[in-house]
Design a protein around this motif. Structure first.
Motif, PDB file in Angstrom:
ATOM      1  N   ASP A 562       0.844  -1.193   0.000  1.00  0.00           N
ATOM      2  CA  ASP A 562       0.000   0.000   0.000  1.00  0.00           C
ATOM      3  C   ASP A 562       0.883   1.249   0.000  1.00  0.00           C
ATOM      4  OD1 ASP A 562      -2.235  -1.600   0.135  1.00  0.00           O
ATOM      5  OD2 ASP A 562      -2.325  -1.535   2.338  1.00  0.00           O
ATOM      6  N   ILE A 563       0.379   2.328  -0.578  1.00  0.00           N
ATOM      7  CA  ILE A 563       1.119   3.584  -0.588  1.00  0.00           C
ATOM      8  C   ILE A 563       1.265   4.107   0.845  1.00  0.00           C
ATOM      9  CG2 ILE A 563       1.018   6.012  -1.283  1.00  0.00           C
ATOM     10  CD1 ILE A 563       1.709   4.351  -3.602  1.00  0.00           C
ATOM     11  N   ASN A 564       2.509   4.402   1.243  1.00  0.00           N
ATOM     12  CA  ASN A 564       2.742   4.958   2.575  1.00  0.00           C
ATOM     13  C   ASN A 564       3.399   6.336   2.448  1.00  0.00           C
ATOM     14  OD1 ASN A 564       5.483   4.532   2.028  1.00  0.00           O
ATOM     15  ND2 ASN A 564       5.544   2.566   3.140  1.00  0.00           N
ATOM     16  N   GLU A 565       3.749   6.933   3.591  1.00  0.00           N
ATOM     17  CA  GLU A 565       4.315   8.289   3.574  1.00  0.00           C
ATOM     18  C   GLU A 565       5.637   8.348   2.812  1.00  0.00           C
ATOM     19  OE1 GLU A 565       4.605   9.962   7.430  1.00  0.00           O
ATOM     20  OE2 GLU A 565       2.470   9.754   7.910  1.00  0.00           O
ATOM     21  N   GLU A 566       6.484   7.317   2.970  1.00  0.00           N
ATOM     22  CA  GLU A 566       7.743   7.294   2.235  1.00  0.00           C
ATOM     23  C   GLU A 566       7.496   7.248   0.733  1.00  0.00           C
ATOM     24  OE1 GLU A 566      10.186   4.083   3.523  1.00  0.00           O
ATOM     25  OE2 GLU A 566      10.676   4.988   5.456  1.00  0.00           O
ATOM     26  N   ASP A 567       6.492   6.491   0.312  1.00  0.00           N
ATOM     27  CA  ASP A 567       6.155   6.417  -1.109  1.00  0.00           C
ATOM     28  C   ASP A 567       5.739   7.785  -1.638  1.00  0.00           C
ATOM     29  OD1 ASP A 567       6.665   3.708  -1.223  1.00  0.00           O
ATOM     30  OD2 ASP A 567       4.587   3.132  -0.833  1.00  0.00           O
ATOM     31  N   VAL A 568       4.961   8.512  -0.869  1.00  0.00           N
ATOM     32  CA  VAL A 568       4.498   9.830  -1.309  1.00  0.00           C
ATOM     33  C   VAL A 568       5.691  10.753  -1.538  1.00  0.00           C
ATOM     34  CG1 VAL A 568       3.223  11.895  -0.616  1.00  0.00           C
ATOM     35  CG2 VAL A 568       2.243   9.617  -0.215  1.00  0.00           C
ATOM     36  N   VAL A 569       6.679  10.679  -0.651  1.00  0.00           N
ATOM     37  CA  VAL A 569       7.866  11.513  -0.803  1.00  0.00           C
ATOM     38  C   VAL A 569       8.586  11.170  -2.103  1.00  0.00           C
ATOM     39  CG1 VAL A 569      10.124  12.064   0.177  1.00  0.00           C
ATOM     40  CG2 VAL A 569       8.138  11.808   1.681  1.00  0.00           C
ATOM     41  N   LEU A 570       8.764   9.881  -2.381  1.00  0.00           N
ATOM     42  CA  LEU A 570       9.458   9.455  -3.600  1.00  0.00           C
ATOM     43  C   LEU A 570       8.662   9.817  -4.850  1.00  0.00           C
ATOM     44  CD1 LEU A 570      10.719   5.945  -2.418  1.00  0.00           C
ATOM     45  CD2 LEU A 570      12.055   8.039  -2.647  1.00  0.00           C
ATOM     46  N   LEU A 571       7.346   9.666  -4.781  1.00  0.00           N
ATOM     47  CA  LEU A 571       6.500  10.026  -5.916  1.00  0.00           C
ATOM     48  C   LEU A 571       6.548  11.520  -6.186  1.00  0.00           C
ATOM     49  CD1 LEU A 571       3.470   7.703  -5.132  1.00  0.00           C
ATOM     50  CD2 LEU A 571       4.948   7.559  -7.173  1.00  0.00           C
ATOM     51  N   ALA A 572       6.579  12.306  -5.115  1.00  0.00           N
ATOM     52  CA  ALA A 572       6.687  13.757  -5.297  1.00  0.00           C
ATOM     53  C   ALA A 572       8.015  14.110  -5.961  1.00  0.00           C
ATOM     54  CB  ALA A 572       6.565  14.454  -3.943  1.00  0.00           C
ATOM     55  N   GLY A 573       9.077  13.417  -5.583  1.00  0.00           N
ATOM     56  CA  GLY A 573      10.373  13.664  -6.200  1.00  0.00           C
ATOM     57  C   GLY A 573      10.374  13.324  -7.678  1.00  0.00           C
ATOM     58  N   PHE A 574       9.580  12.321  -8.074  1.00  0.00           N
ATOM     59  CA  PHE A 574       9.474  11.999  -9.494  1.00  0.00           C
ATOM     60  C   PHE A 574       8.587  13.010 -10.214  1.00  0.00           C
ATOM     61  CE2 PHE A 574       7.308   9.731 -13.002  1.00  0.00           C
ATOM     62  CZ  PHE A 574       8.421   9.442 -13.784  1.00  0.00           C
ATOM     63  N   ALA A 575       7.501  13.403  -9.570  1.00  0.00           N
ATOM     64  CA  ALA A 575       6.530  14.294 -10.228  1.00  0.00           C
ATOM     65  C   ALA A 575       7.061  15.707 -10.391  1.00  0.00           C
ATOM     66  CB  ALA A 575       5.234  14.306  -9.422  1.00  0.00           C
ATOM     67  N   TRP A 576       7.670  16.255  -9.362  1.00  0.00           N
ATOM     68  CA  TRP A 576       8.015  17.691  -9.378  1.00  0.00           C
ATOM     69  C   TRP A 576       9.510  17.968  -9.296  1.00  0.00           C
ATOM     70  CZ3 TRP A 576       3.687  16.573  -5.879  1.00  0.00           C
ATOM     71  CH2 TRP A 576       2.454  16.822  -6.488  1.00  0.00           C
ATOM     72  N   ALA A 577      10.326  16.930  -9.297  1.00  0.00           N
ATOM     73  CA  ALA A 577      11.779  17.123  -9.367  1.00  0.00           C
ATOM     74  C   ALA A 577      12.302  16.282 -10.534  1.00  0.00           C
ATOM     75  CB  ALA A 577      12.436  16.746  -8.033  1.00  0.00           C
ATOM     76  N   GLN A 578      13.492  15.730 -10.402  1.00  0.00           N
ATOM     77  CA  GLN A 578      14.093  15.000 -11.517  1.00  0.00           C
ATOM     78  C   GLN A 578      14.538  13.599 -11.113  1.00  0.00           C
ATOM     79  OE1 GLN A 578      14.197  16.168 -14.686  1.00  0.00           O
ATOM     80  NE2 GLN A 578      13.045  17.930 -13.889  1.00  0.00           N
ATOM     81  N   ARG A 579      13.831  12.999 -10.152  1.00  0.00           N
ATOM     82  CA  ARG A 579      14.190  11.632  -9.784  1.00  0.00           C
ATOM     83  C   ARG A 579      13.969  10.702 -10.980  1.00  0.00           C
ATOM     84  NH1 ARG A 579      15.723  10.113  -5.249  1.00  0.00           N
ATOM     85  NH2 ARG A 579      14.935   7.998  -5.527  1.00  0.00           N
ATOM     86  N   PRO A 580      14.899   9.768 -11.255  1.00  0.00           N
ATOM     87  CA  PRO A 580      14.847   8.947 -12.472  1.00  0.00           C
ATOM     88  C   PRO A 580      13.651   7.995 -12.494  1.00  0.00           C
ATOM     89  CG  PRO A 580      17.033   8.883 -11.459  1.00  0.00           C
ATOM     90  CD  PRO A 580      16.116   9.512 -10.466  1.00  0.00           C
ATOM     91  N   PHE A 581      13.225   7.655 -13.703  1.00  0.00           N
ATOM     92  CA  PHE A 581      12.105   6.732 -13.877  1.00  0.00           C
ATOM     93  C   PHE A 581      12.426   5.353 -13.299  1.00  0.00           C
ATOM     94  CE2 PHE A 581      10.491   3.256 -16.630  1.00  0.00           C
ATOM     95  CZ  PHE A 581       9.170   3.278 -16.210  1.00  0.00           C
ATOM     96  N   GLU A 582      13.620   4.810 -13.632  1.00  0.00           N
ATOM     97  CA  GLU A 582      13.953   3.464 -13.151  1.00  0.00           C
ATOM     98  C   GLU A 582      14.028   3.426 -11.628  1.00  0.00           C
ATOM     99  OE1 GLU A 582      14.992   3.595 -17.358  1.00  0.00           O
ATOM    100  OE2 GLU A 582      15.438   4.936 -15.670  1.00  0.00           O
ATOM    101  N   ALA A 583      14.517   4.508 -11.000  1.00  0.00           N
ATOM    102  CA  ALA A 583      14.584   4.552  -9.542  1.00  0.00           C
ATOM    103  C   ALA A 583      13.202   4.682  -8.922  1.00  0.00           C
ATOM    104  CB  ALA A 583      15.456   5.722  -9.095  1.00  0.00           C
ATOM    105  N   SER A 584      12.227   5.123  -9.707  1.00  0.00           N
ATOM    106  CA  SER A 584      10.858   5.314  -9.220  1.00  0.00           C
ATOM    107  C   SER A 584       9.935   4.183  -9.646  1.00  0.00           C
ATOM    108  CB  SER A 584      10.304   6.640  -9.755  1.00  0.00           C
ATOM    109  OG  SER A 584      11.180   7.714  -9.478  1.00  0.00           O
ATOM    110  N   TYR A 585      10.475   3.176 -10.327  1.00  0.00           N
ATOM    111  CA  TYR A 585       9.647   2.140 -10.948  1.00  0.00           C
ATOM    112  C   TYR A 585       8.760   1.421  -9.933  1.00  0.00           C
ATOM    113  CZ  TYR A 585       8.417  -1.871 -13.880  1.00  0.00           C
ATOM    114  OH  TYR A 585       7.725  -2.824 -14.581  1.00  0.00           O
ATOM    115  N   ALA A 586       9.335   0.989  -8.805  1.00  0.00           N
ATOM    116  CA  ALA A 586       8.567   0.215  -7.834  1.00  0.00           C
ATOM    117  C   ALA A 586       7.442   1.046  -7.217  1.00  0.00           C
ATOM    118  CB  ALA A 586       9.487  -0.326  -6.745  1.00  0.00           C
TER     119      ALA A 586
END
Length: 656
Positions: A562-586
């Protein structure tokens, strides 16, 4: 004695010589011009300066592999690119001079070296006194090096004592050619240092074969091979060979400079043809030759190995090659004599120069990436430690440590967001930028860059003892780290040394064909927290990462997806910053199951490639596809929690 007379004697003796021109930049350039006017030849110049034309940039050294020249000029007035220097030397025929332009002799060691930006992890060029002093000492000791120093008399080489050259290479080539022609099927590997005629031998095989196909990293590097193949020369680029059917199959596929081709691509080439000849150097200045021998060839069944050791383009007593081997430590590591006790100590560059050189040779013999660039690091880069097992005259093991981390919180956050990538800090930055732990970059750590034990002393606990010594000497550090090409055997070693796997890259390394894995060993409570969190995240993500990584990743049953708080942080980094797609895959796999989006579904659920999904969506190029995925992720987060999404967007916008 004039240069022309000396050059004629060099030609008869089958040798090449080094001439050092040390002085002010303009003076050195003028002297080089006089040399070029006095000596005929197809001069080649390696330089990054605009006052020497025409020239080839040192970074283009791969274009020199397999080519030949008479006379060369290497510009080291602003920096010394060691690998390019070695590659240039390997292109010279007998009777050639290699001119080395340097800063004034007295100030060379204290001058800032622009090449240090490549390997020292520094923001501004630094002086490299240990490496330069070492070169100068070897130049002074070698009476066959010509020294032309501004304001000093020229020291001529000890000419007139060179015997006439009688080349024995053709006989050795003929013997190996006969053995190659007798091979019914399989893979033949010809390895040798530069100038031994590997390309010429490959050309002879092509000329004496009804149908042979030649490939190489670049067609320009097959000039020598083409000369010997004559009308039988037929070239095709490696990727082109794999993109189209070849009917009928040639009797031989000849791969020149095979070590410079990515291992996965080479594996596919080898599998397609009944007989394959691979030629490469194992001398180390490309940083891949030994990996070719150690990693790739070891995976092939029934390989036929051949070695050319008799020089073809110069004699066995060539002064330039002998000086270069001493300067860049191209000689093989000495075999350590059996010993009852092993002493562990840190090799300091100033206090233990011979031991450091022995340790470097051992690392070069065992590691596919070790090159002269690493010798420069060990001698002059800040934050390096070399630990040895044994004595200076008999080194049994070596471990190289690199200081990492200690970034301020703001910079570490920018690394996490993908908007900054300062030099160095391989593991520390990767754990922040890819695994998603910015704390990894703020903590202090020591990375094990290389470790090696001589063949005669393996399985005796020396490697573990060196790692244990590193742990005990890591005062003030939060963890040890290591990045390695994942194999089951290597991971068993690191696990036995107390390391925990925390990250595995999604792409195989071109040079080794292995996935890049990272593991850490905690030394403080802060390091332990990072180790635990990173290992748990890897285990939680493993179920999704198996789509990208063909390895048995460590999974842990019962971990919620399930999506947790840590996931939201990582998703935000993908959505509004430049975190890589492969690093965000899971984490994107978890998101798409509760907030499905069109492109996200096509890629993550229907398993379309980025190009396939992008084409269906009317998008051109990977960047456009990833940008659309970022937009879809932002929209999904806004639906999940509009207020939190707005806060993250504002916060991350400040990092852009």
């Amino acid at each position: 004695m004039s240069c022309a007379v000396i050059t004629a004697a060099m030609q008869q003796a089958g040798i090449r010589c080094l001439a050092v021109i040390a002085g002010d930049a303009e003076w050195a350039r003028e002297q080089a011009g006089l040399w070029q006017q006095a000596l005929p030849g197809d001069w080649i110049t390696l330089s990054s300066a605009c006052d020497l034309t025409p020239h080839v940039a040192p970074t283009a050294l791969r274009t020199l592999l397999g080519r030949e020249f008479t006379h060369a000029l290497f510009d080291a007035r602003h920096g010394f690119h060691a690998e390019a220097f070695a590659a240039l030397a390997g292109t010279l025929r007998a009777g050639s001079w290699l001119l080395l332009l340097t800063p004034p002799w007295e100030s060379w060691a204290t001058a800032a070296d622009a090449d240090s930006l490549r390997w020292a992890d520094v923001a501004e060029p630094i002086a490299t006194p240990r490496f330069i002093h070492r070169l100068q000492q070897l130049m002074l000791k070698d009476d066959e090096v010509l020294l032309q120093r501004q304001h000093l008399p020229v020291r001529q080489p000890a000419a007139g004592v060179w015997p006439r050259w009688q080349c024995q290479a053709p006989q050795q080539q003929a013997a190996i050619l006969a053995q190659l022609q007798a091979i019914a099927s399989g893979v033949a590997v010809v390895t040798a240092p530069r100038g031994r005629g590997k390309s010429a031998l490959a050309g002879m095989l092509a000329r004496n074969t009804t149908h042979a196909l030649v490939t190489a990293p670049a067609k320009v590097s097959t000039e020598v091979l083409a000369q010997f193949a004559g009308e039988q020369f037929s070239f095709m680029a490696p990727d082109a060979i794999l993109q189209q059917p070849i009917d009928p199959l040639p009797a031989w596929l000849i791969v020149d400079e095979a070590a410079a081709i990515p291992a996965p691509l080479l594996q596919q080439l080898v599998a397609r043809f009944p007989r394959v000849l691979l030629t490469t150097t194992v001398q180390g200045y490309e940083g891949t030759g030994r990996g070719f021998l150690l990693r790739f060839c070891a995976t092939l069944p029934g390989v036929h190995y051949f070695t050319l050791d008799e020089p073809l383009r110069w004699c066995a007593q060539d002064p330039l090659e002998q000086w270069l081997n001493r300067a860049l430590l191209f000689e093989e590591a000495d075999r350590a004599a059996p010993a009852s006790e092993i002493t562990l100590y840190r090799a300091m560059p100033d206090a233990h120069p011979a031991a450091l050189e022995a340790g470097y040779r051992l690392l070069a013999s065992a590691h596919y990436r070790t090159s002269p660039l690493d010798l420069r690091r060990l001698l002059d880069a800040p934050g390096m430690q070399l630990w040895l097992a044994g004595a200076a005259e008999s080194v049994a093991g070596a471990l190289w440590l690199v200081e990492e981390g200690g970034l301020d919180a703001e910079l570490a956050q920018a690394v996490w967001a993908g908007t900054r990538r300062p030099r160095g800090n391989l593991v520390a930055q990767s754990l922040a930028a890819h695994a998603g732990f910015s704390a990894a970059a703020t903590l202090r750590s020591l990375r094990i860059s290389r470790i090696a034990v001589t063949a005669a002393r393996r399985q005796q606990g020396i490697g573990r003892a060196l790692v244990s010594q590193a742990r005990h000497q890591a005062a003030g550090c939060d963890f040890l780290s290591v990045s390695f090409g994942y194999t089951a055997a290597l991971w068993r070693f690191w696990h036995a040394c107390g390391f925990t796997l925390v990250r595995v890259g999604s792409q195989r390394e071109a040079s080794s064909g292995c996935y890049a894995a990272m593991a850490i060993c905690a030394l403080t409570p802060a390091g332990k927290l990072l180790q635990t969190q990173a290992a748990q995240r890897l285990a939680r993500d493993a179920v999704w990462l198996n789509d990208l990584i063909d390895l048995p990743l460590p999974e842990e049953a019962g971990l919620s997806q399930d999506i947790n708080e840590e996931d939201v942080v990582l998703l935000a980094g993908f959505a509004w910053a430049q975190r890589p797609f492969e690093a965000s895959y899971a984490v994107l796999q978890r998101l798409v199951r509760i907030q499905p989006q069109p492109l996200m579904q096509a890629i993550l659920l229907q398993k379309q490639t980025l190009s396939e999904a992008g084409s269906s969506a009317g998008l051109s190029g990977r960047r456009a596809v990833v940008q659309r995925l970022r937009q879809e992720t932002a929209e999904a987060l806004e639906r999940l929690d509009p207020q939190a999404a707005q806060a993250w967007q504002q916060r991350l916008t400040l990092l852009q």
